[in-house]
Scaffold this motif. Structure first.
Motif, short mmCIF file in Angstrom:
data_model
loop_
_atom_site.label_atom_id
_atom_site.label_comp_id
_atom_site.label_asym_id
_atom_site.label_seq_id
_atom_site.Cartn_x
_atom_site.Cartn_y
_atom_site.Cartn_z
N GLU A 1 0.98 -1.23 -0.14
CA GLU A 1 0.05 -0.19 0.08
C GLU A 1 1.06 1.31 0.08
O GLU A 1 0.55 2.38 -0.77
CB GLU A 1 -0.71 0.21 1.29
N TRP B 1 1.98 1.77 -3.35
CA TRP B 1 1.29 2.31 -4.14
C TRP B 1 1.02 3.54 -4.20
O TRP B 1 0.87 4.49 -4.95
CB TRP B 1 -0.17 1.47 -3.89
N ILE B 2 1.01 4.01 -2.82
CA ILE B 2 0.68 5.71 -2.48
C ILE B 2 1.80 6.55 -3.01
O ILE B 2 1.63 7.48 -3.80
CB ILE B 2 0.38 5.94 -1.14
N PHE C 1 1.52 6.63 -6.82
CA PHE C 1 0.58 7.46 -7.11
C PHE C 1 1.19 8.73 -6.87
O PHE C 1 0.88 9.99 -7.78
CB PHE C 1 -0.62 7.07 -6.18
#
Lengths: 553, 83
Positions: free
Chosen positions: A483, A486-487, A490
């Motif tokens: 996660e 992912w962030i 992003f």
């Protein structure tokens, strides 16, 4: 009554009843007082011998569904008794029709003498004119009393429901009753976390059964066991296993319960009247719903997503724990059926594709065949363009910075591990004590083995839970890194590069597939190019009116 | 960019529209460094019809939710909050 007169000895049953519900609150009606009064009355009546005392403590007189009264009537039918003594007729029953049936038909037919002290009624004396008028009236008043109380209670409860007072016996799983006001609810942090997990797992694509299995593997107490664990006196006639486990049905019930978004829904069921115990479900528009009544555990968005998912028909493929990314989102444009996923092997490579479910089963629709890659690509590109061109990225990036680093879940699991380790130790101690009891001959060998088996089993299930909890922590940490990655990605690219189940259900409402490689994506967010563009133009006009002509293309 | 008939674009029938008349979304390149307004304008200019376009050999029609006030920003934030 002639036969009774010749009988010199009466075998009597005295009947005592006290109800919490129908308002027999005065001291004179306590069981002890009823008994004293009856014995005092019988003192100078040597022809009546009390052979049994039947007590229904805590039963309403609304019907004859009371254990002691049933036994007494059975005794009367079998000739064990031939006399019944009560303090007053309302003790025997408050139901006008039923009481009348027994007093006027059943008991006379069985030659049972009935004595009701307060009404000065004794069937051996036959019925005076006034008895004939008065008794039914008294009975009617007893009945009316019930009706009156029922109306009072019902309207009182209705007012409470409308006021947003919680009137259930037990708080909904995830909440506690407020320690000072039992009509208000406060969040139970432990159970609320489990509820949040259940919603999260559903959004990630796990089935209700899988979620139930997972909770059982972690040895997390089911709502019923949890109630008992918290010391509540919860009883149910539905329990079949020694220890109630989580079930898919229980998970489904939690996922559908509006309670978790802060809405209080009460008055779903009712009884036709106070004499009929059978509950009937009211139509849902008559339920009393109060929004924002208590602190929510689940956000409205999450609840909406989950309930849309529950309405669509999805299935987890064998040997998988989660559904496919687009399960339940793909529909055939022509027949409205869901698309089904299939695979084909070509040159040693497996390709996945979707086709119309109706076509596959009945051939009554065309195939609508489309490859998994085409769909995924079509959706990913569309989303990427939207994120790049219509999103205010500043806002999202700022929001990311406000997100707390979530270590709470790991902490929570660590606490659970410690409590399970304590449990293991406790059973170890218990087993030692048990063995001592065997040596001291307090227990015989069979008892020892039986108890040891019970402790062994509980110890093993706690040990298993520890293993599962540790695995869960590993998974969490791994997910955390995924996660975080992912962030980070992003933030760096200001966009997404893959679509997982969670993104799909958060952003996509439905994908309609037409023949000939055509599809329609319906998104879950609103946007209007027309308005957005005219907004920009009006802004520009305000800022620099001279640029207007140049800008108009 | 005045005079674009977005209503007509929305009504394009995905079943019958001629593939060759549509622009391919893969050819759209927008510089993310541009301000939001510029990005939107550039996107619309390049895609022609933002409600119906090509993606490779796929014809894609796009529709937005009408019964909600939630924007893509809201949805993304919700997604991030549940991570």
């Amino acid at each position: 009554m002639d036969k009774l007169n010749t009988d010199t000895k009466y075998r009597a049953s005295i009947y005592l009843r006290l109800s919490k519900e129908d308002g027999d609150k005065s001291e004179s009606d306590s069981i002890g007082n009823q008994r004293d009064l009856i014995h005092h009355f019988l003192k100078d009546k040597p022809d009546i011998e009390v052979v049994s005392e039947r007590i229904d403590d805590g039963y309403s007189g609304v019907n004859f569904d009371r254990p002691a009264v049933k036994k007494m009537i059975e005794d009367a039918e079998n000739g064990v008794i031939n006399c019944i003594v009560v303090k007053d007729l309302s003790r025997f029953g408050r139901n006008f029709v039923e009481v009348g049936k027994y007093i006027d038909q059943v008991f006379p037919a069985l030659s049972i003498r009935v004595i009701s002290i307060n009404e000065n009624f004794d069937s051996i004396n036959g019925r005076s004119q006034s008895d004939n008028i008065l008794l039914p009236f008294l009975s009617l008043i007893n009945d009316a009393y019930l009706r009156d109380i029922s109306i009072k209670v019902r309207s009182q409860l209705e007012i409470k429901r409308k006021k947003g007072d919680f009137i259930g016996s037990f708080a909904v799983y995830g909440y506690f009753k407020h320690p000072e006001n039992r009509h208000k609810l406060v969040i139970d942090d432990y159970a609320a976390d489990i509820v949040r997990d259940i919603f999260k797992w559903k959004i990630e694509g796990q089935s209700q059964q899988r979620i139930a299995d997972k909770l059982n593997e972690l040895d997390i107490l089911s709502p019923m066991e949890y109630k008992k664990f918290c010391g509540m006196e919860y009883q149910t006639s539905f329990q079949t296993n020694a220890k109630a486990k989580w079930s898919a049905v229980a998970i489904g019930r939690i996922l559908k319960n509006e309670f978790y978004v802060g809405t209080l829904v009460q008055g779903k069921r009712t009884t036709p009247n106070h004499k009929v115990k059978k509950t009937v479900t009211k139509p849902s528009d008559e339920w009393i719903r109060i929004e924002n009544n208590h602190e929510p555990i689940i956000t409205n968005e999450e609840f909406a997503i989950v309930n849309e998912l529950l309405n669509s028909d999805t299935r987890v493929a064998p040997h998988k724990t989660e559904v496919y990314t687009f399960s339940g989102l793909l529909y055939c444009a022509d027949c409205g059926n869901q698309l089904v996923r299939s695979s084909v092997c070509r040159n040693g490579k497996t390709y996945f594709y979707y086709m119309c479910g109706k076509n596959r089963i009945t051939k009554k629709c065309t195939s609508h065949r489309i490859s998994d890659t085409a769909i995924t690509d079509g959706i990913l590109v569309a989303l990427r363009q939207h994120i790049a061109n219509i999103v205010e990225m500043e806002r999202i990036l700022k929001y990311i910075d406000t997100l707390p680093y979530k270590s709470t879940n790991v902490k929570k699991l660590n606490v659970q591990i410690i409590s399970k380790e304590d449990e293991v130790k406790r059973y170890e101690h218990l087993k030692t004590a048990l063995f001592e009891n065997l040596s001291d001959s307090i227990l015989d060998k069979n008892e020892y083995l039986r108890l040891k088996y019970v402790y062994d089993e509980k110890q093993q299930s706690a040990e298993l839970a520890i293993t599962n909890l540790k695995q869960e922590i590993d998974k969490l940490i791994k997910n955390r890194t995924e996660e975080t990655l992912w962030i980070e990605k992003f933030k760096l690219y200001q966009n997404i590069d893959t679509i997982d189940r969670k993104i799909a259900v958060n952003l996509i409402n439905k994908i309609t597939v037409y023949d000939d490689k055509r599809l329609e994506i319906s998104f879950k967010y609103q946007y209007n190019f027309d308005l957005a563009l005219s907004f920009i133009q009006s802004m520009e006009k305000e800022i620099s009116p001279r640029n207007k002509v140049k800008e108009a293309v | 960019m005045n005079g674009i008939d977005f209503e007509a674009m929305k009504k394009v029938d995905v079943r019958t529209v001629n593939r060759s008349t549509l622009k391919d979304i893969n050819d759209v390149v927008v510089d993310i460094a541009l301000p939001k307004e510029e990005r939107l304008r550039s996107f619309i200019e390049q895609i022609g019809n933002p409600y119906c376009y090509k993606c490779g050999d796929l014809v894609v029609k796009v529709s937005f939710a009408e019964n909600t006030s939630a924007t893509l920003e809201d949805r993304l934030e919700h997604y991030l909050s549940t991570m």
